[in-house]
Structure formats: structure tokens, C-alpha cells
Design a protein around this motif. Structure first.
Motif, mmCIF file in Angstrom:
data_model
loop_
_atom_site.group_PDB
_atom_site.id
_atom_site.type_symbol
_atom_site.label_atom_id
_atom_site.label_comp_id
_atom_site.label_asym_id
_atom_site.label_seq_id
_atom_site.Cartn_x
_atom_site.Cartn_y
_atom_site.Cartn_z
ATOM 1 N N ILE A 149 3.651 -23.343 -32.221
ATOM 2 C CA ILE A 149 3.993 -23.888 -30.800
ATOM 3 C C ILE A 149 3.145 -23.065 -29.891
ATOM 4 O O ILE A 149 3.040 -21.649 -30.200
ATOM 5 N N SER A 150 2.714 -23.507 -28.900
ATOM 6 C CA SER A 150 1.755 -22.607 -27.803
ATOM 7 C C SER A 150 2.407 -23.016 -26.567
ATOM 8 O O SER A 150 3.134 -23.822 -26.354
ATOM 9 N N PHE A 151 2.378 -21.720 -25.792
ATOM 10 C CA PHE A 151 2.890 -21.787 -24.516
ATOM 11 C C PHE A 151 1.932 -20.755 -23.593
ATOM 12 O O PHE A 151 1.577 -20.030 -24.156
ATOM 13 N N THR A 152 1.966 -20.880 -22.139
ATOM 14 C CA THR A 152 1.217 -20.067 -21.277
ATOM 15 C C THR A 152 2.183 -19.534 -20.549
ATOM 16 O O THR A 152 3.073 -20.291 -19.702
ATOM 17 N N THR A 153 2.166 -18.127 -20.467
ATOM 18 C CA THR A 153 3.008 -17.445 -19.226
ATOM 19 C C THR A 153 2.646 -17.867 -17.884
ATOM 20 O O THR A 153 1.442 -18.275 -17.773
ATOM 21 N N ASN A 154 3.302 -17.660 -16.901
ATOM 22 C CA ASN A 154 3.177 -17.855 -15.426
ATOM 23 C C ASN A 154 2.294 -16.854 -15.145
ATOM 24 O O ASN A 154 2.520 -15.589 -15.490
ATOM 25 N N ASP A 155 1.727 -17.234 -13.999
ATOM 26 C CA ASP A 155 0.698 -16.220 -13.055
ATOM 27 C C ASP A 155 1.610 -15.326 -12.279
ATOM 28 O O ASP A 155 2.765 -16.021 -12.074
ATOM 29 N N THR A 156 1.255 -14.149 -11.881
ATOM 30 C CA THR A 156 2.017 -13.420 -10.998
ATOM 31 C C THR A 156 0.992 -12.635 -10.100
ATOM 32 O O THR A 156 -0.258 -12.601 -10.458
ATOM 33 N N VAL A 157 1.641 -11.819 -9.243
ATOM 34 C CA VAL A 157 0.797 -10.969 -8.447
ATOM 35 C C VAL A 157 0.097 -9.865 -9.153
ATOM 36 O O VAL A 157 0.607 -9.293 -10.466
ATOM 37 N N PRO A 158 -1.061 -9.239 -8.736
ATOM 38 C CA PRO A 158 -1.756 -8.233 -9.464
ATOM 39 C C PRO A 158 -0.856 -6.860 -9.623
ATOM 40 O O PRO A 158 0.300 -6.856 -8.467
ATOM 41 N N THR A 159 -1.207 -6.055 -10.566
ATOM 42 C CA THR A 159 -0.473 -4.857 -10.451
ATOM 43 C C THR A 159 -1.562 -3.816 -10.334
ATOM 44 O O THR A 159 -2.481 -4.056 -11.021
ATOM 45 N N LEU A 160 -1.274 -2.719 -9.788
ATOM 46 C CA LEU A 160 -2.179 -1.756 -9.279
ATOM 47 C C LEU A 160 -1.687 -0.405 -9.030
ATOM 48 O O LEU A 160 -0.359 -0.386 -8.762
ATOM 49 N N ASN A 161 -2.409 0.609 -8.835
ATOM 50 C CA ASN A 161 -2.068 2.000 -8.734
ATOM 51 C C ASN A 161 -2.787 2.310 -7.291
ATOM 52 O O ASN A 161 -3.979 1.959 -7.365
ATOM 53 N N THR A 162 -2.280 3.077 -6.579
ATOM 54 C CA THR A 162 -2.978 3.721 -5.312
ATOM 55 C C THR A 162 -3.879 4.853 -5.761
ATOM 56 O O THR A 162 -3.006 5.820 -6.323
ATOM 57 N N THR A 163 -4.971 5.089 -5.500
ATOM 58 C CA THR A 163 -6.074 6.344 -5.501
ATOM 59 C C THR A 163 -5.171 7.411 -4.867
ATOM 60 O O THR A 163 -4.990 7.116 -3.561
ATOM 61 N N ASP A 164 -5.125 8.705 -5.122
ATOM 62 C CA ASP A 164 -4.768 9.909 -4.440
ATOM 63 C C ASP A 164 -5.933 9.912 -3.162
ATOM 64 O O ASP A 164 -6.998 9.814 -3.490
ATOM 65 N N VAL A 165 -5.377 10.177 -2.056
ATOM 66 C CA VAL A 165 -6.053 10.235 -0.718
ATOM 67 C C VAL A 165 -6.765 11.517 -0.836
ATOM 68 O O VAL A 165 -6.010 12.721 -0.871
ATOM 69 N N SER A 166 -8.011 11.417 -0.351
ATOM 70 C CA SER A 166 -8.525 12.718 -0.161
ATOM 71 C C SER A 166 -9.742 12.794 1.129
ATOM 72 O O SER A 166 -9.654 11.747 1.908
ATOM 73 N N SER A 167 -10.427 13.807 1.231
ATOM 74 C CA SER A 167 -11.069 13.865 2.603
ATOM 75 C C SER A 167 -10.579 13.430 3.751
ATOM 76 O O SER A 167 -11.180 12.808 4.601
ATOM 77 N N ILE A 168 -9.299 14.227 3.775
ATOM 78 C CA ILE A 168 -8.495 13.733 4.982
ATOM 79 C C ILE A 168 -9.048 14.526 6.582
ATOM 80 O O ILE A 168 -9.197 15.752 6.216
ATOM 81 N N THR A 169 -9.241 13.884 7.469
ATOM 82 C CA THR A 169 -9.783 14.408 8.562
ATOM 83 C C THR A 169 -8.949 14.104 9.752
ATOM 84 O O THR A 169 -7.763 13.773 9.577
ATOM 85 N N ILE A 170 -9.478 14.329 11.088
ATOM 86 C CA ILE A 170 -8.408 14.169 12.303
ATOM 87 C C ILE A 170 -8.195 12.372 12.247
ATOM 88 O O ILE A 170 -7.232 11.996 12.339
ATOM 89 N N THR A 171 -9.214 11.496 11.950
ATOM 90 C CA THR A 171 -9.395 10.160 12.146
ATOM 91 C C THR A 171 -9.809 9.247 10.777
ATOM 92 O O THR A 171 -9.735 8.263 11.015
ATOM 93 N N THR A 172 -9.832 10.090 9.734
ATOM 94 C CA THR A 172 -10.443 9.245 8.623
ATOM 95 C C THR A 172 -9.796 9.969 7.214
ATOM 96 O O THR A 172 -9.121 10.935 7.223
#
Length: 245
Positions: free
Chosen positions: A134-157
Motif C-alpha cells: 500500500i502506498s500513502f503520502t504524508t501531509n505537507d507542513t511548514v518548514p523547520t529551521l534553526n536561527t543562526t547565531d547573531v554576530s557583528s552587532i553594532t548600534i543599528t545593525t
């Protein structure tokens, strides 16, 4: 008539002892030959595959029905699955008890938007039998992801980005980083737009306010919706005073 004859016996149950007598009837009555016992051979079980209605993005409820144990106790049963035809117990499988009858298997660890092939199986001392494929297809869902560590922080960027670990079964059409001064920012807040696809990406955050705490999350959008990465908290640098402090 007289003489030898051959009888073909059908409908026997596997692995079962039977008693047999030849008979002959004339006008006087019926005579029987000597009682002979024999055992039918054991075989692998008979099993059918059952697909359930509870098919989700990463799980599915399926099962099987063992209609004949082959004359030997069913010691293991379940379902096996793979992305190719005719999976076996060497592939992914569940183990769902023993014995005859119907059973339900809860499959986990599937990938969204993916077609799988499944067969119920049943094992006795003779071997393993498989049900229909028997074949079946799983449902689509929203993507999964990781946030990259924040670097090069300045006053405004600042610089961040994301790593998409799964597209949810559908093409990632937009991705980037969103941020706000309150927890769990969304794409309704400030955001970057950094292309599409599932490769890692870098985002340049601009227009930040000095000496302010921000919550930052990567995001990725497909036709199901938007998924978010983990939240990273940062604080921009303060503006230096006249003494350079």
C-alpha cells in the motif's frame, strides 16, 4: 468399482493432525479402511495490509489482519515501510505483539510531503509473510529551521540568518529573519527577505535602535505556512557620549 483409487483432500488447516479412513459403499452398506493419521505441513501466515485514515505530516496509523497463522504461532507482527516498493522487515518496521487477528501500528518519524510504501507482516516458525503493498503520502507542513547565531552587532545593525532542516514537503518560497522588541517575532514585524530554497542563508538586520534588546528568529515560508527557528536575544550597542564612553 474395485481397485486402487486416489483422493485429493483440500481445505485442510496447516500444521494440524488429521485422521483418515478410506471407505467403500455397496448395497449392503459402507466399509471403512484402517485409521491413518497425518499432519499437514506448516506454512507462513496469511496477512493483509490495512491503511488507516490518520495520515499526518510525520506520523501514520496503519496495520494488518492475520487471517491464518500457517499452523504455527505468530511470534511477531507489525508493518514495514520504505520509500521504495515491497518493503521488508529489514527496512523500517513496527512490532505490534503476537497472534492472529487485526492490529494497529503507529508509525512515527516520517518526512512531510513524502510517498511511502507499506506492507503488514507476520512471522511464525516457518518464516515471514507479507501483506499487499500500500502506498500513502504524508501531509505537507511548514518548514523547520534553526536561527543562526547573531554576530557583528553594532548600534543599528547585526548579522544573522538561518539553516532550513526540512522544507515541510513543499518548496520554500520565502525565507529570512524577523525581529522585534517583544518575544516571538513574526513576519508581521520587521524582517529581511533572503531568497528561497533550503540552503543556509545570511541576513543583514538594519534600522535597529541603539541600546535596545531585540528578539530574533529565522523564518521560512512554503504553501502551507511559515515556520520559525529558535529565538535569539541580542542587545545593540549604546551611542557613545561626548567623552567617547
Amino acid at each position: 468399482g474395485m481397485g486402487e483409487f486416489t483422493s485429493k483432500i483440500t481445505g485442510l488447516k496447516a500444521g494440524t493432525v488429521y485422521h483418515l479412513r478410506a471407505y467403500a459403499t455397496n448395497s449392503v452398506g459402507t466399509a471403512y479402511g484402517a485409521d491413518i493419521s497425518f499432519s499437514s505441513k506448516m506454512t507462513i501466515p496469511k496477512v493483509t495490509s490495512i491503511i488507516g485514515s490518520a495520515i499526518n505530516a510525520t506520523t501514520a496509523a496503519c496495520g494488518g489482519n492475520i487471517t491464518n497463522d500457517g499452523g504455527a504461532t505468530v511470534t511477531s507482527r507489525g508493518v514495514c515501510w520504505n520509500k521504495s516498493l515491497n518493503p521488508t522487515i529489514a527496512d523500517n518496521k513496527t512490532i505490534d505483539g503476537t497472534g492472529n487477528g487485526s492490529f494497529t501500528s503507529n508509525i512515527t518519524g516520517l518526512f512531510p510531503g513524502t510517498t511511502y510504501y507499506l506492507r503488514a507482516y507476520a512471522t511464525n516458525s516457518v518464516g515471514t509473510a507479507y501483506g499487499n503493498s500500500i502506498s500513502f503520502t504524508t501531509n505537507d507542513t511548514v518548514p523547520t529551521l534553526n536561527t543562526t547565531d547573531v554576530s557583528s552587532i553594532t548600534i543599528t545593525t547585526a548579522i544573522s540568518g538561518g539553516d532550513i532542516t526540512n522544507d515541510g514537503g513543499a518548496e520554500v518560497t520565502t525565507r529570512g529573519v524577523c525581529w522585534s522588541i517583544t518575544p516571538k517575532p513574526t513576519i508581521a514585524n520587521s524582517k529581511t527577505i533572503d531568497g528561497s530554497g533550503v540552503t543556509g542563508f545570511t541576513s543583514n538586520l538594519t534600522g535597529l535602535t541603539a541600546n535596545t534588546t531585540y528578539y530574533v528568529r529565522a523564518y521560512a515560508t512554503n504553501n502551507v505556512g511559515t515556520g520559525y527557528g529558535n529565538t535569539i536575544i541580542i542587545k545593540t550597542y549604546a551611542v557613545a557620549d561626548e567623552d567617547g564612553n
